[in-house]
Design a protein around this motif. Structure first.
Motif, PDB file in Angstrom:
ATOM      1  N   ARG A 263     -37.937  19.631  33.503  1.00 48.66           N
ATOM      2  CA  ARG A 263     -36.770  18.785  33.230  1.00 48.66           C
ATOM      3  C   ARG A 263     -35.595  19.652  32.776  1.00 48.66           C
ATOM      4  NH1 ARG A 263     -37.410  15.491  28.382  1.00 48.66           N
ATOM      5  NH2 ARG A 263     -35.256  15.617  27.811  1.00 48.66           N
ATOM      6  N   THR A 264     -34.416  19.302  33.225  1.00 49.73           N
ATOM      7  CA  THR A 264     -33.209  20.004  32.805  1.00 49.73           C
ATOM      8  C   THR A 264     -32.560  19.207  31.684  1.00 49.73           C
ATOM      9  OG1 THR A 264     -32.877  20.900  35.013  1.00 49.73           O
ATOM     10  CG2 THR A 264     -30.955  20.863  33.553  1.00 49.73           C
ATOM     11  N   GLU A 265     -32.077  19.933  30.681  1.00 50.75           N
ATOM     12  CA  GLU A 265     -31.521  19.271  29.502  1.00 50.75           C
ATOM     13  C   GLU A 265     -30.296  20.030  29.017  1.00 50.75           C
ATOM     14  OE1 GLU A 265     -33.944  17.704  25.918  1.00 50.75           O
ATOM     15  OE2 GLU A 265     -33.569  19.813  25.510  1.00 50.75           O
ATOM     16  N   SER A 266     -29.313  19.292  28.529  1.00 54.02           N
ATOM     17  CA  SER A 266     -28.145  19.886  27.876  1.00 54.02           C
ATOM     18  C   SER A 266     -28.171  19.469  26.415  1.00 54.02           C
ATOM     19  CB  SER A 266     -26.852  19.389  28.521  1.00 54.02           C
ATOM     20  OG  SER A 266     -26.753  19.850  29.841  1.00 54.02           O
ATOM     21  N   LEU A 267     -27.730  20.349  25.557  1.00 55.18           N
ATOM     22  CA  LEU A 267     -27.692  20.059  24.127  1.00 55.18           C
ATOM     23  C   LEU A 267     -26.266  20.131  23.603  1.00 55.18           C
ATOM     24  CD1 LEU A 267     -30.617  22.251  22.749  1.00 55.18           C
ATOM     25  CD2 LEU A 267     -30.615  19.781  23.040  1.00 55.18           C
ATOM     26  N   ARG A 268     -25.989  19.288  22.637  1.00 56.22           N
ATOM     27  CA  ARG A 268     -24.760  19.383  21.851  1.00 56.22           C
ATOM     28  C   ARG A 268     -25.247  19.722  20.443  1.00 56.22           C
ATOM     29  NH1 ARG A 268     -19.450  17.273  22.326  1.00 56.22           N
ATOM     30  NH2 ARG A 268     -20.133  16.376  24.288  1.00 56.22           N
ATOM     31  N   VAL A 269     -25.002  20.955  20.026  1.00 55.78           N
ATOM     32  CA  VAL A 269     -25.562  21.483  18.789  1.00 55.78           C
ATOM     33  C   VAL A 269     -24.526  21.473  17.676  1.00 55.78           C
ATOM     34  CG1 VAL A 269     -26.564  23.546  17.718  1.00 55.78           C
ATOM     35  CG2 VAL A 269     -27.171  22.923  20.057  1.00 55.78           C
ATOM     36  N   THR A 270     -24.952  21.001  16.505  1.00 57.55           N
ATOM     37  CA  THR A 270     -24.112  21.032  15.315  1.00 57.55           C
ATOM     38  C   THR A 270     -24.431  22.300  14.543  1.00 57.55           C
ATOM     39  OG1 THR A 270     -24.153  18.623  15.179  1.00 57.55           O
ATOM     40  CG2 THR A 270     -23.518  19.814  13.193  1.00 57.55           C
ATOM     41  N   LEU A 271     -23.441  23.150  14.363  1.00 54.65           N
ATOM     42  CA  LEU A 271     -23.632  24.337  13.555  1.00 54.65           C
ATOM     43  C   LEU A 271     -22.435  24.539  12.648  1.00 54.65           C
ATOM     44  CD1 LEU A 271     -22.858  27.656  15.235  1.00 54.65           C
ATOM     45  CD2 LEU A 271     -22.908  25.658  16.675  1.00 54.65           C
ATOM     46  N   TRP A 272     -22.642  25.313  11.627  1.00 56.13           N
ATOM     47  CA  TRP A 272     -21.604  25.620  10.657  1.00 56.13           C
ATOM     48  C   TRP A 272     -21.225  27.084  10.820  1.00 56.13           C
ATOM     49  CZ3 TRP A 272     -19.485  21.868   7.623  1.00 56.13           C
ATOM     50  CH2 TRP A 272     -20.126  20.628   7.640  1.00 56.13           C
ATOM     51  N   VAL A 273     -19.914  27.356  10.805  1.00 56.97           N
ATOM     52  CA  VAL A 273     -19.398  28.701  11.053  1.00 56.97           C
ATOM     53  C   VAL A 273     -18.585  29.152   9.845  1.00 56.97           C
ATOM     54  CG1 VAL A 273     -17.941  30.092  12.571  1.00 56.97           C
ATOM     55  CG2 VAL A 273     -19.268  28.194  13.517  1.00 56.97           C
ATOM     56  N   ALA A 274     -18.826  30.380   9.404  1.00 57.16           N
ATOM     57  CA  ALA A 274     -18.018  30.954   8.324  1.00 57.16           C
ATOM     58  C   ALA A 274     -16.637  31.279   8.883  1.00 57.16           C
ATOM     59  CB  ALA A 274     -18.686  32.215   7.776  1.00 57.16           C
ATOM     60  N   ARG A 275     -15.621  30.784   8.200  1.00 58.26           N
ATOM     61  CA  ARG A 275     -14.245  30.992   8.689  1.00 58.26           C
ATOM     62  C   ARG A 275     -13.897  32.468   8.827  1.00 58.26           C
ATOM     63  NH1 ARG A 275      -9.540  29.079   6.120  1.00 58.26           N
ATOM     64  NH2 ARG A 275     -10.358  30.100   4.287  1.00 58.26           N
ATOM     65  N   ALA A 276     -14.319  33.276   7.886  1.00 62.51           N
ATOM     66  CA  ALA A 276     -13.908  34.682   7.879  1.00 62.51           C
ATOM     67  C   ALA A 276     -15.073  35.630   8.154  1.00 62.51           C
ATOM     68  CB  ALA A 276     -13.273  35.018   6.535  1.00 62.51           C
ATOM     69  N   GLY A 277     -16.154  35.137   8.708  1.00 63.24           N
ATOM     70  CA  GLY A 277     -17.305  35.985   8.981  1.00 63.24           C
ATOM     71  C   GLY A 277     -17.146  36.793  10.255  1.00 63.24           C
ATOM     72  N   ARG A 278     -18.238  37.339  10.722  1.00 64.70           N
ATOM     73  CA  ARG A 278     -18.232  38.191  11.917  1.00 64.70           C
ATOM     74  C   ARG A 278     -17.813  37.427  13.172  1.00 64.70           C
ATOM     75  NH1 ARG A 278     -22.463  39.464   8.830  1.00 64.70           N
ATOM     76  NH2 ARG A 278     -22.613  41.588   8.076  1.00 64.70           N
ATOM     77  N   VAL A 279     -18.036  36.114  13.207  1.00 68.39           N
ATOM     78  CA  VAL A 279     -17.630  35.321  14.370  1.00 68.39           C
ATOM     79  C   VAL A 279     -16.420  34.449  14.039  1.00 68.39           C
ATOM     80  CG1 VAL A 279     -19.947  35.308  15.350  1.00 68.39           C
ATOM     81  CG2 VAL A 279     -19.233  33.434  13.881  1.00 68.39           C
ATOM     82  N   GLY A 280     -15.853  34.629  12.865  1.00 66.36           N
ATOM     83  CA  GLY A 280     -14.739  33.809  12.397  1.00 66.36           C
ATOM     84  C   GLY A 280     -13.381  34.468  12.618  1.00 66.36           C
ATOM     85  N   ILE A 281     -12.439  34.066  11.809  1.00 67.84           N
ATOM     86  CA  ILE A 281     -11.061  34.544  11.902  1.00 67.84           C
ATOM     87  C   ILE A 281     -11.004  36.031  11.563  1.00 67.84           C
ATOM     88  CG2 ILE A 281      -8.737  34.297  10.939  1.00 67.84           C
ATOM     89  CD1 ILE A 281      -9.531  31.332  10.339  1.00 67.84           C
ATOM     90  N   ARG A 282     -10.275  36.786  12.378  1.00 66.52           N
ATOM     91  CA  ARG A 282     -10.091  38.219  12.136  1.00 66.52           C
ATOM     92  C   ARG A 282      -8.617  38.495  11.885  1.00 66.52           C
ATOM     93  NH1 ARG A 282     -12.707  37.764  16.617  1.00 66.52           N
ATOM     94  NH2 ARG A 282     -14.953  37.891  16.625  1.00 66.52           N
TER      95      ARG A 282
END
Length: 185
Positions: free
Chosen positions: A138-157
């Motif tokens: 079966r093929t499935e798509s997900l909508r994932v809820t995650l929390w992101v640090a604003r100024a972390g490694r994936v956040g605002i630079r």
């Protein structure tokens, strides 16, 4: 197919998206997601973290187990240490199995919500994942809820001449106050 395959698919996606930044990911489900992503993780339940595993179970977790489950203790799911997790400064936070939850059901997340750093530094993001094929075909798509640090490694630079805001944060939700239901995790 169950949650373990969704966690594995989510982990692989997180690894593809964020491996270059090398983020630290805090998870409540420390199986498929860490394995699939190959990113550094903090296990918020303490199965794979000595500090959390040795943190005493708080009274609120014991009350919650009695009230909600009619039991005094639920092995493996009652440990947590929100201050320790936030001290580690995770860049991404996943509160449950994929597709994850907006509100945490576990101690670490509950304690994180009560910490002023949480409201100031983290934003909620809905990540729409591409379709993946489960072992049953079966093929499935997900909508994932995650929390992101604003100024972390994936956040605002920030640099001397620019501020770079990742698209991930442009539609994010700023939590106005702790989500604490009935004072129970």
């Amino acid at each position: 197919a169950g949650y373990e395959w969704r966690n594995l698919a989510l982990g692989r996606l997180l690894g593809r998206l964020f491996a270059p930044q090398g983020p630290l990911v805090a998870v409540a489900a420390a199986g498929g997601s860490p394995y699939g992503s190959r990113l550094r993780h903090v296990d918020m339940l303490g199965f794979n973290d000595r500090v959390i595993a040795r943190t005493p179970v708080p009274e609120i977790a014991l009350r919650g187990a009695r009230l909600l489950l009619g039991r005094d203790y639920v092995p493996g799911h009652m440990h947590g240490n929100g201050a320790y997790v936030l001290d580690r400064a995770p860049d991404l936070v996943l509160f449950h199995n994929a597709p994850c939850l907006l509100i945490t059901p576990f101690v670490s997340g509950y304690e994180m919500q009560a910490d002023p750093r949480w409201l100031a530094e983290y934003r909620c993001v809905q990540l729409v994942c591409p379709p993946h094929v489960l072992p049953n075909g079966r093929t499935e798509s997900l909508r994932v809820t995650l929390w992101v640090a604003r100024a972390g490694r994936v956040g605002i630079r920030r640099s001397a001449d620019a501020i770079e805001i990742p698209a991930l944060l442009l539609g994010s939700y700023r939590q106005p106050l702790p989500f604490q239901l009935l004072d129970l995790p």
